[in-house]
Design a protein around this motif. Structure first.
Motif, PDB file in Angstrom:
ATOM      1  N   SER A   1       0.867  -1.179   0.000  1.00 58.62           N
ATOM      2  CA  SER A   1       0.000   0.000   0.000  1.00 58.62           C
ATOM      3  C   SER A   1       0.905   1.231   0.000  1.00 58.62           C
ATOM      4  CB  SER A   1      -0.899   0.024   1.242  1.00 58.62           C
ATOM      5  OG  SER A   1      -1.665  -1.164   1.347  1.00 58.62           O
ATOM      6  N   GLU A   2       0.437   2.301  -0.623  1.00 56.08           N
ATOM      7  CA  GLU A   2       1.242   3.513  -0.733  1.00 56.08           C
ATOM      8  C   GLU A   2       0.410   4.743  -0.404  1.00 56.08           C
ATOM      9  OE1 GLU A   2       4.377   2.535  -4.239  1.00 56.08           O
ATOM     10  OE2 GLU A   2       2.268   2.655  -4.847  1.00 56.08           O
ATOM     11  N   TYR A   3       1.046   5.754   0.205  1.00 56.28           N
ATOM     12  CA  TYR A   3       0.352   6.952   0.654  1.00 56.28           C
ATOM     13  C   TYR A   3       1.136   8.185   0.223  1.00 56.28           C
ATOM     14  CZ  TYR A   3      -1.606   3.206   3.419  1.00 56.28           C
ATOM     15  OH  TYR A   3      -2.163   2.026   3.804  1.00 56.28           O
ATOM     16  N   ASP A   4       0.492   9.056  -0.562  1.00 50.83           N
ATOM     17  CA  ASP A   4       1.133  10.270  -1.044  1.00 50.83           C
ATOM     18  C   ASP A   4       1.322  11.268   0.099  1.00 50.83           C
ATOM     19  OD1 ASP A   4       1.229   9.414  -3.693  1.00 50.83           O
ATOM     20  OD2 ASP A   4      -0.808  10.115  -4.083  1.00 50.83           O
ATOM     21  N   LEU A   5       2.469  11.919   0.123  1.00 56.28           N
ATOM     22  CA  LEU A   5       2.692  13.008   1.059  1.00 56.28           C
ATOM     23  C   LEU A   5       2.009  14.269   0.540  1.00 56.28           C
ATOM     24  CD1 LEU A   5       6.417  12.279   1.880  1.00 56.28           C
ATOM     25  CD2 LEU A   5       4.464  11.969   3.409  1.00 56.28           C
ATOM     26  N   PRO A   6       1.539  15.132   1.442  1.00 53.63           N
ATOM     27  CA  PRO A   6       0.745  16.282   0.990  1.00 53.63           C
ATOM     28  C   PRO A   6       1.530  17.352   0.247  1.00 53.63           C
ATOM     29  CG  PRO A   6       1.009  16.295   3.381  1.00 53.63           C
ATOM     30  CD  PRO A   6       1.525  14.985   2.902  1.00 53.63           C
ATOM     31  N   THR A   7       2.835  17.463   0.504  1.00 54.46           N
ATOM     32  CA  THR A   7       3.651  18.468  -0.174  1.00 54.46           C
ATOM     33  C   THR A   7       4.463  17.811  -1.279  1.00 54.46           C
ATOM     34  OG1 THR A   7       3.834  19.779   1.855  1.00 54.46           O
ATOM     35  CG2 THR A   7       5.463  20.206   0.129  1.00 54.46           C
ATOM     36  N   PRO A   8       4.387  18.310  -2.502  1.00 50.61           N
ATOM     37  CA  PRO A   8       5.149  17.701  -3.594  1.00 50.61           C
ATOM     38  C   PRO A   8       6.656  17.758  -3.340  1.00 50.61           C
ATOM     39  CG  PRO A   8       3.478  19.199  -4.449  1.00 50.61           C
ATOM     40  CD  PRO A   8       3.530  19.415  -2.973  1.00 50.61           C
ATOM     41  N   SER A   9       7.351  16.749  -3.853  1.00 52.91           N
ATOM     42  CA  SER A   9       8.825  16.707  -3.812  1.00 52.91           C
ATOM     43  C   SER A   9       9.368  16.886  -2.399  1.00 52.91           C
ATOM     44  CB  SER A   9       9.409  17.771  -4.740  1.00 52.91           C
ATOM     45  OG  SER A   9       8.945  17.604  -6.069  1.00 52.91           O
ATOM     46  N   SER A  10       8.765  16.172  -1.424  1.00 51.93           N
ATOM     47  CA  SER A  10       9.207  16.275  -0.033  1.00 51.93           C
ATOM     48  C   SER A  10      10.515  15.542   0.242  1.00 51.93           C
ATOM     49  CB  SER A  10       8.123  15.729   0.903  1.00 51.93           C
ATOM     50  OG  SER A  10       6.956  16.489   0.833  1.00 51.93           O
ATOM     51  N   GLU A  11      10.879  14.604  -0.607  1.00 43.86           N
ATOM     52  CA  GLU A  11      12.110  13.817  -0.468  1.00 43.86           C
ATOM     53  C   GLU A  11      12.190  13.100   0.878  1.00 43.86           C
ATOM     54  OE1 GLU A  11      15.689  15.794  -1.671  1.00 43.86           O
ATOM     55  OE2 GLU A  11      14.690  16.883  -3.283  1.00 43.86           O
ATOM     56  N   PRO A  12      11.295  12.142   1.145  1.00 47.15           N
ATOM     57  CA  PRO A  12      11.339  11.409   2.409  1.00 47.15           C
ATOM     58  C   PRO A  12      12.550  10.491   2.492  1.00 47.15           C
ATOM     59  CG  PRO A  12       9.721  10.435   0.932  1.00 47.15           C
ATOM     60  CD  PRO A  12      10.191  11.689   0.270  1.00 47.15           C
ATOM     61  N   HIS A  13      13.221  10.534   3.627  1.00 46.96           N
ATOM     62  CA  HIS A  13      14.403   9.693   3.848  1.00 46.96           C
ATOM     63  C   HIS A  13      14.147   8.739   5.017  1.00 46.96           C
ATOM     64  CE1 HIS A  13      17.399  11.078   0.944  1.00 46.96           C
ATOM     65  NE2 HIS A  13      16.803  12.259   1.027  1.00 46.96           N
ATOM     66  N   GLY A  14      14.674   9.063   6.202  1.00 46.89           N
ATOM     67  CA  GLY A  14      14.548   8.153   7.329  1.00 46.89           C
ATOM     68  C   GLY A  14      13.117   7.969   7.786  1.00 46.89           C
ATOM     69  N   ILE A  15      12.852   6.816   8.433  1.00 42.96           N
ATOM     70  CA  ILE A  15      11.499   6.487   8.883  1.00 42.96           C
ATOM     71  C   ILE A  15      11.579   5.751  10.212  1.00 42.96           C
ATOM     72  CG2 ILE A  15      11.410   4.298   7.601  1.00 42.96           C
ATOM     73  CD1 ILE A  15       8.433   5.005   6.957  1.00 42.96           C
ATOM     74  N   ALA A  16      10.599   6.003  11.072  1.00 39.62           N
ATOM     75  CA  ALA A  16      10.568   5.376  12.393  1.00 39.62           C
ATOM     76  C   ALA A  16       9.138   5.240  12.856  1.00 39.62           C
ATOM     77  CB  ALA A  16      11.362   6.213  13.402  1.00 39.62           C
ATOM     78  N   VAL A  17       8.893   4.277  13.725  1.00 41.13           N
ATOM     79  CA  VAL A  17       7.622   4.197  14.441  1.00 41.13           C
ATOM     80  C   VAL A  17       7.792   4.972  15.733  1.00 41.13           C
ATOM     81  CG1 VAL A  17       5.946   2.686  15.554  1.00 41.13           C
ATOM     82  CG2 VAL A  17       7.014   1.993  13.402  1.00 41.13           C
ATOM     83  N   GLY A  18       6.929   5.955  15.946  1.00 42.11           N
ATOM     84  CA  GLY A  18       7.070   6.839  17.085  1.00 42.11           C
ATOM     85  C   GLY A  18       6.527   6.266  18.374  1.00 42.11           C
ATOM     86  N   PRO A  19       6.737   6.982  19.471  1.00 41.65           N
ATOM     87  CA  PRO A  19       6.241   6.533  20.776  1.00 41.65           C
ATOM     88  C   PRO A  19       4.724   6.526  20.849  1.00 41.65           C
ATOM     89  CG  PRO A  19       7.097   8.760  20.919  1.00 41.65           C
ATOM     90  CD  PRO A  19       7.463   8.249  19.559  1.00 41.65           C
ATOM     91  N   ASP A  20       4.070   7.223  19.907  1.00 45.48           N
ATOM     92  CA  ASP A  20       2.613   7.284  19.856  1.00 45.48           C
ATOM     93  C   ASP A  20       2.014   6.235  18.920  1.00 45.48           C
ATOM     94  OD1 ASP A  20       3.697   8.373  17.576  1.00 45.48           O
ATOM     95  OD2 ASP A  20       2.381  10.127  17.521  1.00 45.48           O
ATOM     96  N   GLY A  21       2.843   5.361  18.362  1.00 42.75           N
ATOM     97  CA  GLY A  21       2.363   4.325  17.448  1.00 42.75           C
ATOM     98  C   GLY A  21       2.198   4.794  16.025  1.00 42.75           C
ATOM     99  N   ALA A  22       2.407   6.083  15.763  1.00 40.50           N
ATOM    100  CA  ALA A  22       2.332   6.605  14.400  1.00 40.50           C
ATOM    101  C   ALA A  22       3.660   6.375  13.688  1.00 40.50           C
ATOM    102  CB  ALA A  22       1.981   8.087  14.418  1.00 40.50           C
ATOM    103  N   VAL A  23       3.638   6.568  12.370  1.00 36.47           N
ATOM    104  CA  VAL A  23       4.841   6.449  11.560  1.00 36.47           C
ATOM    105  C   VAL A  23       5.358   7.850  11.271  1.00 36.47           C
ATOM    106  CG1 VAL A  23       5.784   5.606   9.380  1.00 36.47           C
ATOM    107  CG2 VAL A  23       4.011   4.305  10.558  1.00 36.47           C
ATOM    108  N   TRP A  24       6.652   8.066  11.496  1.00 36.89           N
ATOM    109  CA  TRP A  24       7.266   9.374  11.315  1.00 36.89           C
ATOM    110  C   TRP A  24       8.367   9.257  10.268  1.00 36.89           C
ATOM    111  CZ3 TRP A  24       6.048  13.719  14.592  1.00 36.89           C
ATOM    112  CH2 TRP A  24       5.095  13.434  15.585  1.00 36.89           C
ATOM    113  N   ALA A  25       8.428  10.223   9.359  1.00 39.99           N
ATOM    114  CA  ALA A  25       9.439  10.216   8.304  1.00 39.99           C
ATOM    115  C   ALA A  25      10.096  11.582   8.207  1.00 39.99           C
ATOM    116  CB  ALA A  25       8.814   9.839   6.961  1.00 39.99           C
TER     117      ALA A  25
END
Length: 298
Positions: free
Chosen positions: A262-286
């Protein structure tokens, strides 16, 4: 964490675009910690949006990948001044030079022996640093391999990607290395993470695929719908499967243990996502190189 079809995504500014948010991890203090690869800083971000910046000794240090250490501090690689950094949760910084000149430390993780293990992209070595800064280096049986991200496996060994050698490597705690070539030529693996299924999951930035390798060396590859997406970093989803960034497609992706994507578009074009982590709140942070951090919540 449940994976829904339309999760909520918001972006939190953490720096100007020239700072280059790059690596991100959850710290022992329940905050997110993010490297600023171009600014020589490490930022601390709470889940309610407070941002604090901590300067390194050098603005050109090039802090890259960051991970919590076994000592309650944050450890990170300094790609451009060839050091391994340590930062306490109140921002106190120390660093240790890599013995091999211009080694280019990049990936870093806590090993099963309580030390930090890291890759040296420029010297084809894997390094080990203890909490008090003693560094040991192990040479790999190849040249020009570009070892990249490293993760602890389920087998008391460390697993890492070899971007230019097109392989996944395994190194034991005494430094014995084994290489596993990938089926797809020129796939250029980068990110790697231990999944909840006790396999190592990795992304192939050039081939547009997600891969899975078991401790006995069996490899599966799963093509993304967009083969030009340039997947970069990957992290285990506690609910099963993995989350990953698509640097070239401006998306965050998810893959199940069976390979469903599954894939999810980021709201701002050309955001260049790099690192990713699961946060302390259970959300995904990039970390977004354009100066923000994205939070994806199911």
């Amino acid at each position: 964490m449940q994976h829904l079809a339309r999760p909520s995504i918001r972006q939190i500014p953490v720096a100007g675009p020239e700072a280059g948010p790059y690596g991100i991890t959850t710290g022992p203090d329940g905050a997110l910690w993010c490297t600023m690869v171009h600014a020589g800083q490490v930022a601390r971000l709470t889940i309610d949006g407070r941002v604090d910046h901590y300067e390194l000794e050098s603005a050109t240090a090039g802090p890259a990948v960051i991970t919590p250490g076994p000592d309650g501090a944050l450890w990170f690689t300094r790609l451009r001044d060839h050091r391994v950094g340590r930062m306490t949760t109140d921002g106190e910084v120390t660093s240790f030079p890599v013995p091999t000149p211009d080694g280019g430390p990049y990936g870093i993780t806590t090993g099963p022996d309580g030390a930090l293990w890291f890759t040296e992209m420029n010297s084809d070595r894997i390094g080990r640093v203890t909490a008090d800064g003693v560094i040991t280096e192990f040479s790999l049986p190849t040249q020009g391999a570009l070892p990249s991200i490293i993760a602890a496996g389920p087998d008391d060994a460390l697993w890492f990607t070899l971007n230019q050698a097109n392989a996944i490597g395994r190194i034991t705690l005494d430094g014995e290395a084994t290489l596993h070539p990938l089926p797809t030529a020129d796939a250029a693996p980068v990110g790697i993470a231990l999944g909840t299924d006790d396999a190592l999951w990795f992304v192939e930035i050039a081939a547009g695929q997600v891969g899975r390798i078991t401790p006995d060396g069996r490899v599966q590859e799963f093509p993304l719908p967009d083969r030009t997406a340039h997947p970069h970093a990957i992290v285990a989803d506690p609910a099963g499967g993995c989350w990953f960034t698509e640097w070239g497609a401006n998306r965050i992706g998810h893959i199940t243990a069976e390979g469903r994507i599954s894939e999810y578009d980021l709201p701002t074009p050309s955001s260049e996502p790099h690192g990713i982590a699961v946060g302390p709140d259970g959300a995904v942070w990039a970390a977004l190189e354009t100066g923000a951090v994205a939070r994806l919540a199911a």
